[in-house]
Design a protein around this motif. Structure first.
Motif, PDB file in Angstrom:
ATOM      1  N   ILE A   1       0.842  -1.199   0.000  1.00 48.76           N
ATOM      2  CA  ILE A   1       0.000   0.000   0.000  1.00 48.76           C
ATOM      3  C   ILE A   1       0.876   1.247   0.000  1.00 48.76           C
ATOM      4  O   ILE A   1       1.839   1.344   0.768  1.00 48.76           O
ATOM      5  CB  ILE A   1      -0.918   0.028   1.244  1.00 48.76           C
ATOM      6  N   ARG A   2       0.509   2.206  -0.864  1.00 47.26           N
ATOM      7  CA  ARG A   2       1.216   3.489  -0.884  1.00 47.26           C
ATOM      8  C   ARG A   2       0.519   4.423   0.109  1.00 47.26           C
ATOM      9  O   ARG A   2      -0.310   5.250  -0.273  1.00 47.26           O
ATOM     10  CB  ARG A   2       1.198   4.085  -2.285  1.00 47.26           C
ATOM     11  N   TYR A   3       0.846   4.237   1.398  1.00 49.91           N
ATOM     12  CA  TYR A   3       0.248   5.108   2.410  1.00 49.91           C
ATOM     13  C   TYR A   3       0.663   6.555   2.154  1.00 49.91           C
ATOM     14  O   TYR A   3       1.848   6.835   1.944  1.00 49.91           O
ATOM     15  CB  TYR A   3       0.724   4.715   3.810  1.00 49.91           C
ATOM     16  N   GLU A   4      -0.299   7.447   2.223  1.00 48.21           N
ATOM     17  CA  GLU A   4       0.063   8.868   2.062  1.00 48.21           C
ATOM     18  C   GLU A   4       0.835   9.343   3.295  1.00 48.21           C
ATOM     19  O   GLU A   4       1.749  10.162   3.191  1.00 48.21           O
ATOM     20  CB  GLU A   4      -1.211   9.692   1.860  1.00 48.21           C
ATOM     21  N   PHE A   5       0.454   8.822   4.461  1.00 46.37           N
ATOM     22  CA  PHE A   5       1.183   9.136   5.689  1.00 46.37           C
ATOM     23  C   PHE A   5       1.739   7.845   6.283  1.00 46.37           C
ATOM     24  O   PHE A   5       0.986   6.950   6.658  1.00 46.37           O
ATOM     25  CB  PHE A   5       0.259   9.825   6.701  1.00 46.37           C
ATOM     26  N   GLY A   6       3.043   7.758   6.335  1.00 50.61           N
ATOM     27  CA  GLY A   6       3.686   6.563   6.881  1.00 50.61           C
ATOM     28  C   GLY A   6       3.766   6.643   8.399  1.00 50.61           C
ATOM     29  O   GLY A   6       3.003   7.378   9.039  1.00 50.61           O
ATOM     30  N   ILE A   7       4.680   5.916   8.971  1.00 51.71           N
ATOM     31  CA  ILE A   7       4.830   5.910  10.430  1.00 51.71           C
ATOM     32  C   ILE A   7       5.136   7.347  10.884  1.00 51.71           C
ATOM     33  O   ILE A   7       5.944   8.046  10.265  1.00 51.71           O
ATOM     34  CB  ILE A   7       5.919   4.910  10.886  1.00 51.71           C
ATOM     35  N   PHE A   8       4.490   7.761  11.953  1.00 54.86           N
ATOM     36  CA  PHE A   8       4.644   9.141  12.460  1.00 54.86           C
ATOM     37  C   PHE A   8       6.105   9.455  12.800  1.00 54.86           C
ATOM     38  O   PHE A   8       6.895   8.556  13.091  1.00 54.86           O
ATOM     39  CB  PHE A   8       3.759   9.333  13.695  1.00 54.86           C
ATOM     40  N   ASN A   9       6.416  10.738  12.769  1.00 57.73           N
ATOM     41  CA  ASN A   9       7.711  11.167  13.287  1.00 57.73           C
ATOM     42  C   ASN A   9       7.587  11.399  14.785  1.00 57.73           C
ATOM     43  O   ASN A   9       6.571  11.886  15.263  1.00 57.73           O
ATOM     44  CB  ASN A   9       8.178  12.435  12.578  1.00 57.73           C
TER      45      ASN A   9
ATOM     46  N   TYR B   1       1.728   2.435  -8.122  1.00 53.18           N
ATOM     47  CA  TYR B   1       2.931   3.280  -8.177  1.00 53.18           C
ATOM     48  C   TYR B   1       4.127   2.335  -8.080  1.00 53.18           C
ATOM     49  O   TYR B   1       4.249   1.581  -7.107  1.00 53.18           O
ATOM     50  CB  TYR B   1       2.954   4.279  -7.014  1.00 53.18           C
ATOM     51  N   ASP B   2       4.980   2.387  -9.062  1.00 59.93           N
ATOM     52  CA  ASP B   2       6.100   1.446  -9.137  1.00 59.93           C
ATOM     53  C   ASP B   2       7.416   2.089  -8.700  1.00 59.93           C
ATOM     54  O   ASP B   2       7.728   3.212  -9.102  1.00 59.93           O
ATOM     55  CB  ASP B   2       6.259   0.937 -10.575  1.00 59.93           C
ATOM     56  N   THR B   3       8.176   1.358  -7.915  1.00 60.86           N
ATOM     57  CA  THR B   3       9.510   1.801  -7.505  1.00 60.86           C
ATOM     58  C   THR B   3      10.520   0.748  -7.946  1.00 60.86           C
ATOM     59  O   THR B   3      10.314  -0.449  -7.702  1.00 60.86           O
ATOM     60  CB  THR B   3       9.556   1.968  -5.970  1.00 60.86           C
TER      61      THR B   3
ATOM     62  N   LEU C   1       3.111  -0.392  -5.285  1.00 63.79           N
ATOM     63  CA  LEU C   1       2.266   0.034  -4.161  1.00 63.79           C
ATOM     64  C   LEU C   1       0.995   0.670  -4.699  1.00 63.79           C
ATOM     65  O   LEU C   1       1.038   1.466  -5.650  1.00 63.79           O
ATOM     66  CB  LEU C   1       3.028   1.031  -3.282  1.00 63.79           C
ATOM     67  N   TRP C   2      -0.123   0.321  -4.074  1.00 65.36           N
ATOM     68  CA  TRP C   2      -1.439   0.754  -4.559  1.00 65.36           C
ATOM     69  C   TRP C   2      -1.952   1.953  -3.775  1.00 65.36           C
ATOM     70  O   TRP C   2      -1.907   1.969  -2.551  1.00 65.36           O
ATOM     71  CB  TRP C   2      -2.447  -0.402  -4.454  1.00 65.36           C
ATOM     72  N   SER C   3      -2.468   2.910  -4.535  1.00 65.86           N
ATOM     73  CA  SER C   3      -3.067   4.094  -3.939  1.00 65.86           C
ATOM     74  C   SER C   3      -4.557   4.097  -4.282  1.00 65.86           C
ATOM     75  O   SER C   3      -4.930   3.792  -5.416  1.00 65.86           O
ATOM     76  CB  SER C   3      -2.376   5.341  -4.501  1.00 65.86           C
ATOM     77  N   ALA C   4      -5.400   4.409  -3.289  1.00 67.72           N
ATOM     78  CA  ALA C   4      -6.856   4.369  -3.506  1.00 67.72           C
ATOM     79  C   ALA C   4      -7.351   5.704  -4.040  1.00 67.72           C
ATOM     80  O   ALA C   4      -7.013   6.763  -3.510  1.00 67.72           O
ATOM     81  CB  ALA C   4      -7.570   4.033  -2.203  1.00 67.72           C
ATOM     82  N   GLU C   5      -8.148   5.638  -5.097  1.00 70.45           N
ATOM     83  CA  GLU C   5      -8.773   6.845  -5.640  1.00 70.45           C
ATOM     84  C   GLU C   5     -10.228   6.543  -5.916  1.00 70.45           C
ATOM     85  O   GLU C   5     -10.576   5.439  -6.340  1.00 70.45           O
ATOM     86  CB  GLU C   5      -8.095   7.265  -6.947  1.00 70.45           C
TER      87      GLU C   5
END
Ligand code: 475
Length: 836
Positions: free
Chosen positions: A156-164, A228-230, A245-249
């Motif tokens: 999953i392409r999380y827009e927000f990853g683990i918090f800082n 989204y490919d890396t 990684l998949w992004s939901a739209e």
């Protein structure tokens, strides 16, 4: 110039692939101009970072495209690693190492008058994971590419990853991780390969044109998954695999009802709800919360990935029946275990296959890795919630279960309790779907992540499944990539090693054993020690700059960095610190080996005890670090925002690695391997992969303490009472009393009461039972450190004997034992090789 001339084409190609210093400089400035739209006078550090990232990316693309082409042409058997988390860490440095262009690029950047390290430091890492499980997935992608195995990572392409993490007044504060803020040069979106994912609604049965019983799912909503490919480069090979990684739209206008009724805000809300699916990573490590959005995330990326695999199959003209020959799917824990059901649904409902055939394909394609024994991490979903979101899947689960329980009955007649335990549905109270049971039934292989862990699985949580399907169970001990965790993060040690034994060890880590020949060479020992010293000095400077605390680089750097969790027992470490402090207070002239206690790690935002442990460590530090009696002999530092980027600085600087979980709780650990690889000695329990690390390095080079998993279990059964230890051990009592009294909390006796009470009344992780053994063992550590020569020998032997713990070895084991997949070397066209 004539744009059609071969010469011109080659020159353009060269700007994108050439590795000469002048070409690199030209390409860098070109990217600064044409991609960032900047020239040096106004460029920011980030502009320079981006220009460099694109320059390196350009040099990956030929490999990436050729790899995809080759796999397509050869219809290569492919590993699909399904994981809700990929904790990749910064890409730039790693790609430079893997491409073998680190030095050239560094020189090119420096010739342009820029600070290369500063540019590397600029990268904001994609923190799309919590800890061990996510980082393991990343190490495995590195090894798959390096071993030239056709592989796709799906997540999953999380827009927000683990918090800082910030530390304020000793407490953890969470800051949103906006990692995509300045753009991500390492991804390419592929909207042309978007897929649709259905949610909710109901099902209808019908008879198809052949008279067969079929089911149709009428969803309540549909969400688009955009890939989204890396690129994932391998070390010193042309292979460049893909992390998808998949992004939901939300689809353009999908809620026609609301829209036509003029209910614009409802339509917009629906759109936002759809896009929420890939918004944020759940910040729990080793815990499941049972939130519906989490199930939506899991189903979303699983459905996208399976549809993608079927698309690949169709494009390569391979019949669906051959799915298991084309793909081997690894489930990274139960997070993607809905795969079992979604693959069945796709094969039957969308492709008209009958049950038995679909089940055969499913169970020949899937394998499941378990990563934890903690009961609170076992995933289960309330039936009602599950049925609302995935009505068709619930039906299929009931049918899988009906057939499965028939099999269980055949093998174990009249064993009603066993049937109840093994059922995919927990019916002991509120009804739940049990995801681990689903994964076990739907997979042909089930593995633990360290030898002890696999044994404990077989006799504990998965015992019934082991008795049912013994042939499915196997162990795959975890590993770590030596590229990121040695070559990139500890180039000084890596260079020393390569000078002695050549650089084959980078791909064949067992070759490190050749270092044993040098353990008696005083020059080698001196160089080895000087490197550790220089790195400790660097970390000391960093600590001074970021915390304003002075640490003594000649002290033992005693480090525990990992997620904060009671079972990992950071608070046992804290009890030891207070023990030493109390000894100094009682006798200020006592002879004590100077130590710097370093902690790093995040606590799940909702995990109260873990957050209080952070506060405790900082509070102890506030007192200890300032007390003149201590005379700087002890220092306690909590390192803020521990992540992959920071971990790369930490491992090389460690003298002592703290691996002190309650035996039987840590499935494997992987930080333990990274520390030892970098020459730290381990103080640890017989837990997870510690057992195997000790076996490899030798008992005499490992500081062992504490109860074994069996003893922990036996003590629990016999009735463990922590008070016995408290009252019979005066030093322990003083430690706990000091914490309880408010000594470390400005007189506030309430602040740490939850920790004190937890230890005195219950102590679920048996800190008090292990306390004395731990303190005694730490005394041995201090003694050993006094003899620098002895310590250095032990340290060298640790490095030399870490060969087993390369993720290359783990991946080879998976390839041979589970995936049955072979390498597919990638050949590049001539001119690229000439440049290289
Ligand atoms: C183990 N995460 C380590 C590592 O195998 C082991 C669970 C539920 C929800 C969210 N995250 C999780 C884990 O269970 C996890 O990270 N497990 C870890 O996996 C790799 O080395 O011992 O704790």
């Amino acid at each position: 110039p004539n744009p059609n001339s071969t010469q011109e084409i080659v020159r353009i190609e060269d700007d994108r692939t050439g590795l000469g210093i002048e070409t690199l400089k030209r390409a860098f400035l070109d990217n600064l101009f044409y991609i960032q739209g900047k020239f040096p006078a106004i460029a920011t550090l980030n502009d320079y970072y981006m220009a460099l990232a694109y320059t390196v990316r350009d040099r990956l693309f030929k490999r990436w495209i050729t790899t995809a082409e080759t796999y397509g042409n050869q219809k290569a058997r492919t590993v699909c690693y399904l994981s809700a988390e990929f904790l990749m860490g910064p890409h730039l440095g790693n790609n430079l190492i893997n491409l073998g262009i680190y030095e050239q690029v560094k020189q090119a950047i420096e010739e342009l008058g820029l600070n290369f390290e500063e540019l590397l430091e600029q990268e904001e890492e994609p923190g799309l994971g919590n800890g061990g499980l996510g980082r393991l997935a990343a190490c495995y992608l590195d090894s798959l590419a390096t071993l030239e195995i056709p592989a796709l990572g799906y997540g999953i392409r999380y827009e927000f990853g683990i918090f800082n993490q910030r530390i304020q007044d000793g407490w953890q504060v969470e800051i949103t991780d906006k990692w995509l803020r300045y753009g991500n040069p390492w991804e390419v979106s592929r909207p042309e390969w978007a897929v649709e994912v259905k949610f909710g609604g109901h099902t209808e049965s019908f008879t198809d044109e052949h008279g067969a019983y079929r089911v149709r799912w009428i969803p309540h909503k549909v969400v688009n998954g955009i890939p989204y490919d890396t690129p994932i480069s391998g070390y010193s090979v042309n292979t460049c695999n893909t992390l998808r990684l998949w992004s939901a739209e939300a689809p353009e206008t999908f809620d026609f009802d609301a829209f036509n009724a003029g209910d614009y805000s409802r339509a917009v809300q629906q759109k936002m709800a759809s896009e929420t699916i890939s918004k944020v990573l759940y910040p729990n490590d080793n815990l499941t919360q049972g939130k519906i959005l989490r199930l939506e995330q899991q189903f979303f990326f699983v459905s996208c990935s399976l549809q993608d695999m079927i698309r690949i199959l169709e494009r390569q003209g391979i019949p669906l029946e051959q799915f298991p020959e084309k793909f081997s799917i690894q489930l990274n824990d139960t997070h993607p275990s809905i795969t079992v059901v979604e693959l069945m649904r796709l094969l039957m409902d969308e492709h008209g296959m009958e049950w038995n055939k679909a089940w055969g394909i499913t169970t020949r394609s899937l394998a499941y890795t378990n990563h934890t024994l903690l009961p609170e991490a076992l995933e289960r979903w309330p039936i009602s919630l599950f049925g609302q979101l995935l009505p068709r899947h619930l039906e299929i689960i009931f049918e899988i279960n009906r057939r499965f329980l028939d099999d269980v009955r055949l093998k174990f007649p009249d064993d009603w309790e066993r049937l109840g335990r093994m059922s995919l549905i927990d019916e002991s109270g509120e009804r739940y779907v049990r995801m681990a049971n689903l994964a076990c039934v739907g997979s042909f292989a089930i593995n633990g992540v360290a030898a002890l862990h696999t044994e404990l699985l077989k006799e504990g949580v998965l015992r019934d499944f082991y008795e049912m399907y013994p042939e499915k169970f196997n162990n795959k001990t975890n590993g770590v990539t030596p590229r990121r965790f040695m070559v990139l993060s500890n180039f000084r040690l890596a260079n020393l090693i390569s000078r002695k034994i050549g650089n084959n060890w980078v791909k064949h880590l067992e070759e490190l054993h050749k270092l044993e020949d040098f353990v008696d060479d005083p020059d080698f020992r001196r160089e080895f020690r000087e490197i550790k010293q220089a790195i400790k000095q660097d970390l000391a400077v960093y600590i001074k700059r970021t915390t304003n605390i002075d640490v003594n680089p000649n002290s033992i750097f005693d480090i525990q960095s990992k997620r904060i969790h009671e079972y990992k027992r950071q608070h046992l470490n804290a009890l030891h610190i207070v023990t030493l402090y109390n000894r100094i207070k009682a006798n200020p002239d006592i002879d004590i080996t100077p130590r710097t206690f370093l902690f790093g790690g995040k606590a799940a935002p909702g995990y109260y005890m873990a957050k209080l442990i952070i506060k405790l460590i900082n509070s102890i530090g506030d007192v200890v670090n300032r007390d003149p009696d201590v005379r700087g002999r002890l220092k306690v530092v909590f390192l803020e925002n521990y992540n992959v980027k920071f971990a790369q600085r930490v491992y090389p600087a460690a003298d002592l690695s703290e691996q002190i979980s309650t035996a039987g709780k840590e499935a494997s650990g992987t930080g333990n391997m990274k520390f030892a690889l970098n020459g730290a000695l381990t103080i640890g329990t017989l837990d997870g992969a510690n057992v195997e690390i000790r076996e490899e390095v030798g008992a005499e080079n490992f500081f062992l303490f504490g109860l074994t998993a069996d003893e922990v279990y036996a003590k629990k059964v016999a009735g463990y009472n922590p008070m016995d230890y408290y009252y019979s051990n005066p030093e322990l009592k003083l430690v706990i009393d000091r914490i309880a009294s408010g000594f470390f909390s400005h007189g506030d006796a309430n602040l740490f009461k939850p920790i004190v009470d937890n230890l005195l009344y219950g102590d679920p992780y048996m800190l008090l039972a292990d306390y004395q053994a731990y303190v005694d063992c730490q005394e041995q550590v201090s003694q050993a450190y006094q003899d620098q020569d002895r310590w250095t020998r032990m340290s060298i032997l640790n490095v030399a004997r870490m060969g087993k713990f390369s993720s290359d070895r783990s991946i080879r084991d998976y390839c041979e034992g589970i995936w049955h997949v072979q390498s597919v070397p990638i050949k590049l066209e001539e001119y690229v090789q000439e440049n290289a």
